[in-house]
Motif scaffolding. Structure first.
Motif, mmCIF file in Angstrom:
data_model
loop_
_atom_site.group_PDB
_atom_site.id
_atom_site.type_symbol
_atom_site.label_atom_id
_atom_site.label_comp_id
_atom_site.label_asym_id
_atom_site.label_seq_id
_atom_site.Cartn_x
_atom_site.Cartn_y
_atom_site.Cartn_z
ATOM 1 N N ARG A 152 0.816 -1.216 0.000
ATOM 2 C CA ARG A 152 0.000 0.000 0.000
ATOM 3 C C ARG A 152 0.850 1.267 0.000
ATOM 4 N NH1 ARG A 152 -0.820 2.100 5.230
ATOM 5 N NH2 ARG A 152 -0.084 0.760 6.930
ATOM 6 N N GLU A 153 2.111 1.157 -0.414
ATOM 7 C CA GLU A 153 2.964 2.333 -0.585
ATOM 8 C C GLU A 153 3.566 2.313 -1.983
ATOM 9 O OE1 GLU A 153 5.989 2.606 2.346
ATOM 10 O OE2 GLU A 153 4.609 3.000 3.999
ATOM 11 N N LYS A 154 3.725 3.492 -2.575
ATOM 12 C CA LYS A 154 4.312 3.593 -3.906
ATOM 13 C C LYS A 154 5.780 3.162 -3.871
ATOM 14 C CE LYS A 154 2.956 7.926 -4.452
ATOM 15 N NZ LYS A 154 2.635 9.253 -5.052
ATOM 16 N N ARG A 155 6.115 2.159 -4.668
ATOM 17 C CA ARG A 155 7.503 1.711 -4.782
ATOM 18 C C ARG A 155 7.890 1.425 -6.237
ATOM 19 N NH1 ARG A 155 9.201 -0.223 0.362
ATOM 20 N NH2 ARG A 155 8.227 1.233 1.849
ATOM 21 N N VAL A 156 6.909 1.293 -7.121
ATOM 22 C CA VAL A 156 7.144 0.852 -8.499
ATOM 23 C C VAL A 156 6.610 1.909 -9.467
ATOM 24 C CG1 VAL A 156 6.763 -0.990 -10.188
ATOM 25 C CG2 VAL A 156 6.873 -1.535 -7.742
ATOM 26 N N GLY A 157 7.371 2.217 -10.509
ATOM 27 C CA GLY A 157 6.944 3.186 -11.503
ATOM 28 C C GLY A 157 5.973 2.600 -12.514
ATOM 29 N N THR A 158 5.392 3.473 -13.332
ATOM 30 C CA THR A 158 4.542 3.008 -14.431
ATOM 31 C C THR A 158 5.376 2.294 -15.496
ATOM 32 O OG1 THR A 158 4.761 5.122 -15.578
ATOM 33 C CG2 THR A 158 2.881 4.871 -14.087
ATOM 34 N N ASN A 159 6.642 2.683 -15.623
ATOM 35 C CA ASN A 159 7.648 2.016 -16.456
ATOM 36 C C ASN A 159 7.132 1.630 -17.847
ATOM 37 O OD1 ASN A 159 9.077 2.351 -14.111
ATOM 38 N ND2 ASN A 159 9.080 0.199 -13.543
ATOM 39 N N PRO A 160 6.757 2.641 -18.646
ATOM 40 C CA PRO A 160 6.154 2.367 -19.952
ATOM 41 C C PRO A 160 7.137 1.796 -20.966
ATOM 42 C CG PRO A 160 6.503 4.708 -19.654
ATOM 43 C CD PRO A 160 6.810 4.079 -18.339
ATOM 44 N N TRP A 161 6.555 1.236 -22.025
ATOM 45 C CA TRP A 161 7.371 0.634 -23.076
ATOM 46 C C TRP A 161 6.615 0.682 -24.394
ATOM 47 C CZ3 TRP A 161 6.142 -4.846 -24.414
ATOM 48 C CH2 TRP A 161 5.070 -5.349 -23.677
ATOM 49 N N SER A 162 7.371 0.611 -25.467
ATOM 50 C CA SER A 162 6.787 0.700 -26.794
ATOM 51 C C SER A 162 7.478 -0.281 -27.726
ATOM 52 C CB SER A 162 6.945 2.128 -27.348
ATOM 53 O OG SER A 162 6.515 2.203 -28.704
ATOM 54 N N ILE A 163 6.707 -0.865 -28.630
ATOM 55 C CA ILE A 163 7.236 -1.694 -29.714
ATOM 56 C C ILE A 163 6.643 -1.164 -31.012
ATOM 57 C CG2 ILE A 163 7.376 -3.992 -30.758
ATOM 58 C CD1 ILE A 163 7.046 -5.174 -27.966
ATOM 59 N N ALA A 164 7.488 -0.959 -32.022
ATOM 60 C CA ALA A 164 7.011 -0.466 -33.314
ATOM 61 C C ALA A 164 7.636 -1.278 -34.437
ATOM 62 C CB ALA A 164 7.351 1.012 -33.490
ATOM 63 N N PHE A 248 16.646 3.321 -9.883
ATOM 64 C CA PHE A 248 15.541 2.373 -9.999
ATOM 65 C C PHE A 248 14.667 2.485 -8.760
ATOM 66 C CE2 PHE A 248 19.293 0.237 -8.325
ATOM 67 C CZ PHE A 248 18.836 -0.304 -7.138
ATOM 68 N N GLY A 249 13.455 1.917 -8.858
ATOM 69 C CA GLY A 249 12.543 1.930 -7.716
ATOM 70 C C GLY A 249 12.285 3.347 -7.220
ATOM 71 N N SER A 250 12.370 3.520 -5.916
ATOM 72 C CA SER A 250 12.088 4.818 -5.307
ATOM 73 C C SER A 250 13.188 5.842 -5.539
ATOM 74 C CB SER A 250 11.851 4.653 -3.793
ATOM 75 O OG SER A 250 12.989 4.070 -3.180
ATOM 76 N N GLY A 251 14.273 5.428 -6.191
ATOM 77 C CA GLY A 251 15.366 6.359 -6.481
ATOM 78 C C GLY A 251 15.112 7.243 -7.688
#
Length: 364
Positions: A152-164, A248-251
């Motif tokens: 219940r605490e923010k630790r992980v980003g949305t960490n988006p990705w794309s393939i084209a 990475f992570g919360s950094g």
């Protein structure tokens, strides 16, 4: 009420105000193009909404106005760049050029970028690689937005990705997604428009589901597909953060904060189609795949089946003609930039209500 502005005028304003903050002209034009392109694709949450954030980070010294990267290691097909806190868009664009060049020599390339910043929409860069004859995947990490599954605490980003990938006469097919139920910028855009967000997007700081975008920003964005979205996001932090030698992570610090080193990492992988297949045959096979997909009988209430990236192309064609609607709060923020820099605001074409087609689902 939003103001509707011609794309070219919005781009000139964004470039001029960015250059006024010490960014080299070519880099300023690139940043402006990424923002306006996002607007044209129907994704305002990655458009002009973000210009004040980027400029605030330049003013504070968190982002270097001139991106002067350093090559950490170069093994031919694999190269690691240190972005030295430069603009993420500029560094990602350089990585894309390098990725294409190295893939042409080696068949495949991997370009890692450390100590970068938020780069906007990932599809902006993978589309360039596809246009150059590559299939490309670009991953980035982001500041914490979701809790690990069961937490219940923010630790992980949305960490988006794309393939084209190039698709013959169909242009480019491209996927660009965050691993949360929605990209964080979509929630900021809802706040700017004074609108609630749908159920299932976010929870407040206590982990209670909410439709209030302000409480969502203070709380948690929910992962897509439950535990699967969390796991995918975690693993992309491995690729974009840990492997590249970046934070990475919360950094990781996001563009929403005006201070603090961003530490964002990116990983771009390009495959030169010529190294694996005849390009003409690949194009024919891609056309077959697109045609088979689009010929699928539609469900009730659906007029047409789209392939990934097609809605953005349709929206861009329309907004190039109609102009880009800029939400009132975003316009006020741009007006503040105009007063600070002395760069006149672009003249609006008109003031019209936003429609659902100008606020589509954000891809990253």
């Amino acid at each position: 009420m939003p103001h509707t502005v011609a794309a070219v005028d919005l781009q000139r304003f964004a470039a001029a105000t960015t250059e006024a903050h010490g960014v080299p002209p070519e880099d300023a034009r690139l940043l402006a193009d990424t923002l306006v392109t996002a607007e044209l694709w129907g994704h305002p949450s990655h458009g002009m909404l973000r210009l004040p954030w980027y400029l605030a980070r330049i003013r504070s010294g968190a982002t270097a106005p001139a991106a002067v990267h350093r090559v950490v290691s170069d093994n031919g097909a694999v190269l690691v760049m240190d972005g030295r806190d430069g603009l993420g868009q500029v560094l990602a664009d350089r990585a894309t050029r390098l990725g294409i060049e190295r893939a042409r020599v080696h068949g495949i390339s991997a370009i890692a970028v450390r100590n970068s910043g938020h780069f906007g929409t990932a599809a902006y860069f993978t589309r360039k690689a596809a246009a150059a004859g590559c299939v490309a995947m670009l991953a980035t990490n982001a500041s914490p937005a979701m809790a690990p599954w069961g937490g219940r605490e923010k630790r992980v980003g949305t960490n988006p990705w794309s393939i084209a990938a190039p698709a013959g006469r169909y242009g480019t097919v491209v996927m660009d997604i965050a691993n949360t139920a929605v990209a964080r910028g979509k929630i900021y855009h809802a706040r700017e428009r004074g609108e609630p967000i749908p159920q299932g997007w976010a929870a407040d700081a206590d982990g209670v589901p909410t439709t209030d975008p302000r409480r969502a920003i203070e709380g948690l964005i929910l992962p897509m597909a439950g535990h699967k979205g969390y796991a995918i996001s975690f693993m992309f932090d491995v690729l974009a953060g840990v492997l590249t030698g970046s934070a990475f992570g919360s950094g990781v610090v996001g563009p929403y904060r005006p201070t603090g080193r961003s530490g964002v990492g990116h990983l771009l992988i390009c495959v030169d189609i010529r190294a694996m297949a005849d390009p003409d045959e690949f194009a024919r096979r891609m056309e077959d795949l697109v045609e088979e997909t689009k010929s699928t009988p539609t469900a009730p209430g659906t007029a047409e089946v789209f392939v990934p990236g097609e809605p953005e192309v349709r929206t861009a064609e329309r907004l190039h003609t109609e102009g880009i609607p800029v939400a009132a709060d975003t316009w006020a923020a741009l007006a503040a930039i105009a007063r600070t820099t002395g760069i006149p605001l672009p003249a609006p074409l008109t003031s019209t209500p936003l429609t659902s087609t100008t606020a589509q689902e954000l891809p990253a």
